[in-house]
Write a protein that holds these residues in place. Sequence first.
Motif, PDB file in Angstrom:
ATOM      1  N   GLN A  92       7.332  -2.411   3.571  1.00  0.00           N
ATOM      2  CA  GLN A  92       6.821  -1.127   4.049  1.00  0.00           C
ATOM      3  C   GLN A  92       5.303  -1.050   3.894  1.00  0.00           C
ATOM      4  OE1 GLN A  92       8.967   2.512   3.096  1.00  0.00           O
ATOM      5  NE2 GLN A  92      10.595   1.319   2.104  1.00  0.00           N
ATOM      6  N   THR A  93       4.709  -0.228   4.768  1.00  0.00           N
ATOM      7  CA  THR A  93       3.282   0.096   4.662  1.00  0.00           C
ATOM      8  C   THR A  93       3.187   1.610   4.529  1.00  0.00           C
ATOM      9  OG1 THR A  93       2.594  -1.797   6.008  1.00  0.00           O
ATOM     10  CG2 THR A  93       1.039   0.029   5.802  1.00  0.00           C
ATOM     11  N   LEU A  94       2.598   2.073   3.429  1.00  0.00           N
ATOM     12  CA  LEU A  94       2.567   3.504   3.138  1.00  0.00           C
ATOM     13  C   LEU A  94       1.147   4.037   3.069  1.00  0.00           C
ATOM     14  CD1 LEU A  94       5.299   3.636   0.313  1.00  0.00           C
ATOM     15  CD2 LEU A  94       5.591   4.086   2.779  1.00  0.00           C
ATOM     16  N   ALA A  95       0.999   5.283   3.534  1.00  0.00           N
ATOM     17  CA  ALA A  95      -0.280   5.981   3.467  1.00  0.00           C
ATOM     18  C   ALA A  95      -0.371   6.711   2.126  1.00  0.00           C
ATOM     19  CB  ALA A  95      -0.375   6.971   4.629  1.00  0.00           C
ATOM     20  N   GLY A 114      -5.199   2.574   2.347  1.00  0.00           N
ATOM     21  CA  GLY A 114      -6.086   3.655   1.929  1.00  0.00           C
ATOM     22  C   GLY A 114      -6.721   4.408   3.074  1.00  0.00           C
ATOM     23  N   GLY A 115      -6.621   3.899   4.293  1.00  0.00           N
ATOM     24  CA  GLY A 115      -7.188   4.601   5.442  1.00  0.00           C
ATOM     25  C   GLY A 115      -8.696   4.738   5.387  1.00  0.00           C
ATOM     26  N   ALA A 129      -7.910   1.054  -0.370  1.00  0.00           N
ATOM     27  CA  ALA A 129      -7.018   1.458  -1.465  1.00  0.00           C
ATOM     28  C   ALA A 129      -7.384   0.692  -2.728  1.00  0.00           C
ATOM     29  CB  ALA A 129      -5.566   1.189  -1.086  1.00  0.00           C
ATOM     30  N   GLN A 130      -7.307   1.367  -3.897  1.00  0.00           N
ATOM     31  CA  GLN A 130      -7.690   0.757  -5.164  1.00  0.00           C
ATOM     32  C   GLN A 130      -6.592   0.922  -6.204  1.00  0.00           C
ATOM     33  OE1 GLN A 130     -12.009   1.004  -6.243  1.00  0.00           O
ATOM     34  NE2 GLN A 130     -11.910   2.883  -5.046  1.00  0.00           N
TER      35      GLN A 130
END
Length: 362
Positions: free
Chosen positions: A133-136, A156-157, A186-187
Amino acid sequence: MMLSIFERRPGARRFRSRATGATALFALFVLGMMVTLVGGAAAAATSVPLGTADSFAVLAGAGITNTGPTTVTGDLGTFPTTTFTGSASVTVTGTNHNGDSVTQGAKTDLVTAYNTAAGEGPTSPIAADLGGQTLAPGVYNSASSIGLTGTLTLDGGGDPNATFIFQAGSTLTTASASQVSLINGAQSCNVFWQVGSSATLGTGSTFRGTILALTSITVTTSATVDGRVLARNGAVTLDSNTITRPSCAAAAATTATTATTATTATTATTATTATTATTATTAATATTATTATTATTATTATTATTTTTTATTTASPTTTTAAPKKAAPKKAAPKKAAPKKAASAKQATQARPARTHVGLTG
């Protein structure tokens, strides 16, 4: 005409009534949109404050056990049970607080952080296994357990402050060689895993984020954690692992940008100064060149005047001397008579000694 007027009034009233109804419906629609937007904004996750537990990479409540060479970057401690088995093979880049006052304060802040993460919302439901999965950014909840087989991608957009919070009602279990991947800013410092019981990370897995477990945490052989393993009440078990406390790069990036801007500004100022200095030097050189040219011109003019004067002066003697040179041949005759006078002189000289000789003889 009066009847005609009265006949139109009911239609006008009906029109006004319809217009009023349409306005009311539009107002309700706008209000609904505003509520939807506000609700969507409220769904964004906020970072979990860790307090003094922030500096810890490993924190336990019932002791720490290690097998094999393990590297921990960050602080380490356990309380109220202070047992640390296998500490000789653990390399700690930080401080081993064991059960001191710092560890005790961190354990108190861990309870607060755990409760804060558990209360985040509104939440989005997730499947039992997050693999593939790829999640926001957001808050994700599972009433039971959370599993990971394969790769979970967190996007992380483009926002370095994007926060991901996962709430597991019971356990968190990752399979061998599984991994959490971060993209688009994203961190790890903004990823939190609130676990209702215990967490287990599979052999050779790569995990990212801070685990806040109510009970215990087991990190199996060669698993790597870019985050923290914080167990409220149970033990932390390690086995030839690398655990690195994450740090957010947002502030550092901003500072670097500011420093770069300042450096650029300084460079620009220096360049401007250099240009100005060059211009000034050029101007000075040009002025000097002009002055030198003027001086040369003046010298040339002076030289020309001097030459003219010299020429004029020389011309006069030449003209004056010309007459004597023509008269010189006329005086040549007296020069021929000179030998005669010389002869007379010699004769006179010779006569005198003769007379003297005669006188001496007598």
